[in-house]
Scaffold this motif. Structure first.
Motif, PDB file in Angstrom:
ATOM      1  N   ILE A  81      32.184  34.576  47.331  1.00 50.53           N
ATOM      2  CA  ILE A  81      33.301  34.028  46.539  1.00 50.53           C
ATOM      3  C   ILE A  81      32.798  33.546  45.182  1.00 50.53           C
ATOM      4  CG2 ILE A  81      35.042  32.196  46.417  1.00 50.53           C
ATOM      5  CD1 ILE A  81      35.212  32.389  49.514  1.00 50.53           C
ATOM      6  N   ALA A  82      31.656  32.860  45.173  1.00 51.35           N
ATOM      7  CA  ALA A  82      31.089  32.395  43.903  1.00 51.35           C
ATOM      8  C   ALA A  82      30.800  33.583  42.983  1.00 51.35           C
ATOM      9  CB  ALA A  82      29.810  31.596  44.152  1.00 51.35           C
ATOM     10  N   ARG A  83      30.297  34.661  43.570  1.00 49.61           N
ATOM     11  CA  ARG A  83      30.007  35.867  42.780  1.00 49.61           C
ATOM     12  C   ARG A  83      31.309  36.453  42.202  1.00 49.61           C
ATOM     13  NH1 ARG A  83      27.691  40.470  46.390  1.00 49.61           N
ATOM     14  NH2 ARG A  83      29.832  40.263  47.096  1.00 49.61           N
ATOM     15  N   ALA A  84      32.390  36.358  42.976  1.00 51.48           N
ATOM     16  CA  ALA A  84      33.679  36.895  42.508  1.00 51.48           C
ATOM     17  C   ALA A  84      34.283  36.041  41.397  1.00 51.48           C
ATOM     18  CB  ALA A  84      34.655  36.990  43.677  1.00 51.48           C
ATOM     19  N   ILE A  85      34.056  34.718  41.429  1.00 46.03           N
ATOM     20  CA  ILE A  85      34.744  33.832  40.475  1.00 46.03           C
ATOM     21  C   ILE A  85      33.913  33.496  39.245  1.00 46.03           C
ATOM     22  CG2 ILE A  85      36.194  32.809  42.259  1.00 46.03           C
ATOM     23  CD1 ILE A  85      34.350  30.304  42.121  1.00 46.03           C
ATOM     24  N   VAL A  86      32.606  33.813  39.251  1.00 41.62           N
ATOM     25  CA  VAL A  86      31.749  33.391  38.143  1.00 41.62           C
ATOM     26  C   VAL A  86      32.186  34.029  36.823  1.00 41.62           C
ATOM     27  CG1 VAL A  86      29.958  35.177  38.389  1.00 41.62           C
ATOM     28  CG2 VAL A  86      29.339  32.899  37.509  1.00 41.62           C
ATOM     29  N   LYS A  87      32.866  35.173  36.910  1.00 37.10           N
ATOM     30  CA  LYS A  87      33.318  35.818  35.666  1.00 37.10           C
ATOM     31  C   LYS A  87      34.707  35.349  35.231  1.00 37.10           C
ATOM     32  CE  LYS A  87      34.902  40.015  38.057  1.00 37.10           C
ATOM     33  NZ  LYS A  87      34.804  41.468  38.130  1.00 37.10           N
ATOM     34  N   ARG A  88      35.207  34.308  35.899  1.00 39.79           N
ATOM     35  CA  ARG A  88      36.535  33.739  35.598  1.00 39.79           C
ATOM     36  C   ARG A  88      37.635  34.797  35.659  1.00 39.79           C
ATOM     37  NH1 ARG A  88      35.172  28.671  32.879  1.00 39.79           N
ATOM     38  NH2 ARG A  88      33.257  28.923  31.701  1.00 39.79           N
ATOM     39  N   PRO A  89      37.784  35.492  36.762  1.00 39.40           N
ATOM     40  CA  PRO A  89      38.829  36.514  36.837  1.00 39.40           C
ATOM     41  C   PRO A  89      40.207  35.872  36.900  1.00 39.40           C
ATOM     42  CG  PRO A  89      37.918  36.159  39.011  1.00 39.40           C
ATOM     43  CD  PRO A  89      37.106  35.307  38.063  1.00 39.40           C
ATOM     44  N   GLU A  90      41.205  36.584  36.388  1.00 37.29           N
ATOM     45  CA  GLU A  90      42.578  36.092  36.547  1.00 37.29           C
ATOM     46  C   GLU A  90      43.069  36.295  37.975  1.00 37.29           C
ATOM     47  OE1 GLU A  90      43.558  38.111  32.469  1.00 37.29           O
ATOM     48  OE2 GLU A  90      41.712  38.128  33.615  1.00 37.29           O
ATOM     49  N   LEU A  91      42.371  37.164  38.691  1.00 40.41           N
ATOM     50  CA  LEU A  91      42.860  37.639  39.977  1.00 40.41           C
ATOM     51  C   LEU A  91      41.730  37.622  40.994  1.00 40.41           C
ATOM     52  CD1 LEU A  91      45.382  39.079  41.148  1.00 40.41           C
ATOM     53  CD2 LEU A  91      44.350  41.223  40.417  1.00 40.41           C
ATOM     54  N   LEU A  92      41.981  36.987  42.154  1.00 42.48           N
ATOM     55  CA  LEU A  92      41.023  36.991  43.257  1.00 42.48           C
ATOM     56  C   LEU A  92      41.674  37.721  44.433  1.00 42.48           C
ATOM     57  CD1 LEU A  92      38.227  35.922  44.219  1.00 42.48           C
ATOM     58  CD2 LEU A  92      39.436  33.911  45.102  1.00 42.48           C
ATOM     59  N   LEU A  93      41.089  38.853  44.812  1.00 38.54           N
ATOM     60  CA  LEU A  93      41.623  39.665  45.907  1.00 38.54           C
ATOM     61  C   LEU A  93      40.686  39.569  47.096  1.00 38.54           C
ATOM     62  CD1 LEU A  93      42.717  42.888  43.957  1.00 38.54           C
ATOM     63  CD2 LEU A  93      44.076  40.870  44.511  1.00 38.54           C
ATOM     64  N   CYS A  94      41.214  39.127  48.226  1.00 37.47           N
ATOM     65  CA  CYS A  94      40.389  38.860  49.412  1.00 37.47           C
ATOM     66  C   CYS A  94      40.903  39.674  50.600  1.00 37.47           C
ATOM     67  CB  CYS A  94      40.439  37.379  49.774  1.00 37.47           C
ATOM     68  SG  CYS A  94      40.036  36.271  48.401  1.00 37.47           S
ATOM     69  N   ASP A  95      40.037  40.523  51.147  1.00 30.29           N
ATOM     70  CA  ASP A  95      40.405  41.378  52.280  1.00 30.29           C
ATOM     71  C   ASP A  95      39.732  40.846  53.536  1.00 30.29           C
ATOM     72  OD1 ASP A  95      41.199  43.366  54.000  1.00 30.29           O
ATOM     73  OD2 ASP A  95      40.576  45.017  52.721  1.00 30.29           O
ATOM     74  N   GLU A  96      40.496  40.182  54.402  1.00 34.75           N
ATOM     75  CA  GLU A  96      39.986  39.585  55.641  1.00 34.75           C
ATOM     76  C   GLU A  96      38.768  38.690  55.377  1.00 34.75           C
ATOM     77  OE1 GLU A  96      41.348  39.619  58.514  1.00 34.75           O
ATOM     78  OE2 GLU A  96      42.647  41.356  58.621  1.00 34.75           O
ATOM     79  N   PRO A  97      38.884  37.710  54.474  1.00 38.98           N
ATOM     80  CA  PRO A  97      37.695  36.923  54.117  1.00 38.98           C
ATOM     81  C   PRO A  97      37.149  36.073  55.252  1.00 38.98           C
ATOM     82  CG  PRO A  97      39.666  35.927  53.194  1.00 38.98           C
ATOM     83  CD  PRO A  97      40.082  37.255  53.757  1.00 38.98           C
ATOM     84  N   GLY A 101      43.467  28.067  38.446  1.00 40.13           N
ATOM     85  CA  GLY A 101      44.738  28.753  38.207  1.00 40.13           C
ATOM     86  C   GLY A 101      44.676  30.249  38.477  1.00 40.13           C
ATOM     87  N   THR A 102      43.670  30.652  39.267  1.00 39.69           N
ATOM     88  CA  THR A 102      43.478  32.066  39.571  1.00 39.69           C
ATOM     89  C   THR A 102      44.546  32.538  40.550  1.00 39.69           C
ATOM     90  OG1 THR A 102      41.101  31.635  39.411  1.00 39.69           O
ATOM     91  CG2 THR A 102      41.758  33.749  40.364  1.00 39.69           C
TER      92      THR A 102
END
Length: 237
Positions: A153-169, A193-194
């Motif tokens: 999750i940290a790897r996914a958010i470090v780039k400040r994405p507008e969108l976080l998509l999680c498949d069976e996290p 605010g993602t």
């Protein structure tokens, strides 16, 4: 064009795999609007189309028909180069399997992503958001499954994405660890605010969403809005 007040605007999205009698209709005409900062849970049985929908929203797959806009970008009909840029600049992915590089520490796994991001957050800030600063110099093999998922999750958010998509996290995690991971996802949604879209088989998780979208046979069967969102700590299953 997609409305600027929506993150996503989808009209008549369809996806067919294969041809002729063996063709699989994964999506059969999905209409969907997603607002900025929404927390959405996609529920449905295996084969309902939810992973296909998530992959199309994330630019990992392309629709066979219909229109899809992300903010003012048209994703339906986009080139591979345009989709790659869209994924890199706007989307963070979290999958059931963590896909960490075993030979790199927590900090190094996350730092890799900052090289391709235009305005990343400091690596330690992302690690701190998932509560793993004391483990920053550990390797994946030294971490529990839940800790590895939090690194993902940290790897996914470090780039400040507008969108976080999680498949069976939480699919590979036990009850308590799963709740910890959901706390992190909810925190990212609230603090940054993602816009978060989560696929799960676990109907209890739906209670923490703004809206729950039920898919079946490639179609949205119904959409429910939660009058009150539960915190992950209030969930039970």
């Amino acid at each position: 064009m997609g409305s600027a007040s929506q993150v996503f605007s989808a009209k008549g999205l369809s996806k067919v795999y294969g041809e002729g009698e063996t063709a699989v209709h994964a999506l059969r005409g999905v209409d969907l609007e997603v607002a900025p900062g929404e927390f959405i849970v996609l529920l449905g049985a295996s084969g309902s189309g939810k992973s296909t929908l998530l992959n199309i929203l994330g630019g990992l797959d392309i629709p066979s028909g219909g229109e899809l806009h992300f903010a003012d970008h048209r994703l339906s009909g986009a080139s591979e180069a345009e989709l790659t840029r869209y994924r890199r600049e706007h989307v963070g992915f979290v999958f059931q399997f963590y896909n960490l590089i075993p030979s790199l520490t927590v900090r190094e796994n996350i730092a890799l992503v900052t090289d391709i991001a235009s305005h990343p957050m400091p690596v330690d800030e992302a690690i701190s958001m998932v509560g793993l600063l004391p483990r920053a110099d550990h390797f994946p093999a030294q971490l529990s499954g839940g800790e590895q998922q939090r690194v993902a999750i940290a790897r996914a958010i470090v780039k400040r994405p507008e969108l976080l998509l999680c498949d069976e996290p939480t699919g590979a995690l036990d009850y308590q660890t799963g709740k910890l991971v959901l706390e992190v996802i909810a925190g990212v949604n609230q603090q940054l605010g993602t816009t978060a879209i989560v696929i799960t088989h676990n109907a209890a998780i739906a209670a923490m969403a703004d809206r729950v979208i039920y898919l079946g046979d490639g179609l949205i069967q119904r959409i429910e809005r939660n009058a009150r969102k539960l915190k992950p700590s209030e969930l039970s299953w």
